[in-house]
Design an enzyme around this catalytic site. Sequence first.
Site, mmCIF file in Angstrom:
data_model
loop_
_atom_site.group_PDB
_atom_site.id
_atom_site.type_symbol
_atom_site.label_atom_id
_atom_site.label_comp_id
_atom_site.label_asym_id
_atom_site.label_seq_id
_atom_site.Cartn_x
_atom_site.Cartn_y
_atom_site.Cartn_z
ATOM 1 N N LYS A 211 1.905 4.921 -2.204
ATOM 2 C CA LYS A 211 2.215 4.098 -3.379
ATOM 3 C C LYS A 211 2.105 5.005 -4.611
ATOM 4 C CE LYS A 211 0.099 -0.116 -3.262
ATOM 5 N NZ LYS A 211 -1.001 -1.034 -3.699
ATOM 6 N N ASP B 69 -3.113 5.352 -2.530
ATOM 7 C CA ASP B 69 -2.855 4.524 -3.711
ATOM 8 C C ASP B 69 -3.169 5.376 -4.949
ATOM 9 O OD1 ASP B 69 -3.271 2.489 -5.744
ATOM 10 O OD2 ASP B 69 -3.422 1.011 -4.160
ATOM 11 N N THR B 70 -4.380 5.276 -5.492
ATOM 12 C CA THR B 70 -4.736 6.155 -6.624
ATOM 13 C C THR B 70 -4.863 7.604 -6.164
ATOM 14 O OG1 THR B 70 -7.116 5.903 -6.272
ATOM 15 C CG2 THR B 70 -6.065 4.295 -7.730
ATOM 16 N N GLY B 71 -5.113 7.796 -4.874
ATOM 17 C CA GLY B 71 -5.329 9.144 -4.335
ATOM 18 C C GLY B 71 -6.799 9.537 -4.326
HETATM 19 C C1 PRP Z 1 -8.013 1.614 1.160
HETATM 20 C C2 PRP Z 1 -7.077 2.388 2.067
HETATM 21 C C3 PRP Z 1 -7.279 3.810 1.630
HETATM 22 C C4 PRP Z 1 -7.683 3.671 0.173
HETATM 23 C C5 PRP Z 1 -6.553 4.090 -0.708
HETATM 24 O O1 PRP Z 1 -9.277 1.648 1.727
HETATM 25 O O2 PRP Z 1 -7.387 2.193 3.411
HETATM 26 O O3 PRP Z 1 -8.299 4.454 2.353
HETATM 27 O O4 PRP Z 1 -7.986 2.295 -0.069
HETATM 28 O O5 PRP Z 1 -6.865 3.855 -2.050
HETATM 29 P P1 PRP Z 1 -6.971 4.978 -3.137
HETATM 30 O O6 PRP Z 1 -5.842 5.948 -2.934
HETATM 31 O O7 PRP Z 1 -6.812 4.205 -4.422
HETATM 32 O O8 PRP Z 1 -8.307 5.619 -3.062
HETATM 33 P P2 PRP Z 1 -10.489 0.730 1.222
HETATM 34 O O9 PRP Z 1 -11.361 1.521 0.301
HETATM 35 O O10 PRP Z 1 -9.970 -0.564 0.704
HETATM 36 O O11 PRP Z 1 -11.356 0.534 2.518
HETATM 37 P P3 PRP Z 1 -10.898 0.041 3.969
HETATM 38 O O12 PRP Z 1 -9.995 1.108 4.535
HETATM 39 O O13 PRP Z 1 -12.194 -0.060 4.687
HETATM 40 O O14 PRP Z 1 -10.200 -1.270 3.811
#
Ligand code: PRP
Length: 176
Positions: free
Chosen positions: A131, A103-105
């Site tokens: 994304k 997502d944001t990376g």
């Molecule tokens: C989510 C997903 C990725 C991360 C991506 O995990 O599984 O690891 O967010 O987001 P980013 O690119 O903005 O950092 P989350 O932190 O929600 O934890 P989870 O996997 O335990 O649900």
Amino acid sequence: MSKNLVHLISQTEIVSTTKRLALKIDRDYQDRPLVLVGILKGSFVFLADLVRKLNIPLENIEFMRLSSYGSSMMSSGRAKITMSPPAEAIAGKDIILVEDIVDTGITTDTAIQYIQNFQPASVRLCALLDKPSRRQVPVQIDYLGFTVEDLFIVGYGIDFDQKYRQLPDIYYLEEE
Ligand code: PRP
């Protein structure tokens, strides 16, 4: 405020995409012992399906857990590492990090930089979903399943408030 689940990606599409990614990894790592590192929790379903489609013998499967929410992450641009593989599982190894979604990376970038500290032979990234519209930190995805719009994705390991991870398909949440 209630939310509707809207269907986005079917099991059939996920299966064929996972096969495509596994085939590419098989070809790239034919003679190189490979260690997969799953980023918990979200990647657990994708990782479990991906490993069962690989034909190459894996050297190891490890896990890392990072917490990507909270205002502290936004200000620091870093996720908090709450679980990580032992150094000897990484040093000198060919690593592929396995993510459900970038997502944001910030999560992936934090994980890659952390893994680099232990001098792996190489590090690549396999992500089921990307994304790109939300990116804050540049991330190179070497093995990518699907690119998605800026939607609230759930299912196939991905949660909203810890729910929906068990759904076999991928959905997005739409506010009613
Ligand atoms: C989510 C997903 C990725 C991360 C991506 O995990 O599984 O690891 O967010 O987001 P980013 O690119 O903005 O950092 P989350 O932190 O929600 O934890 P989870 O996997 O335990 O649900």
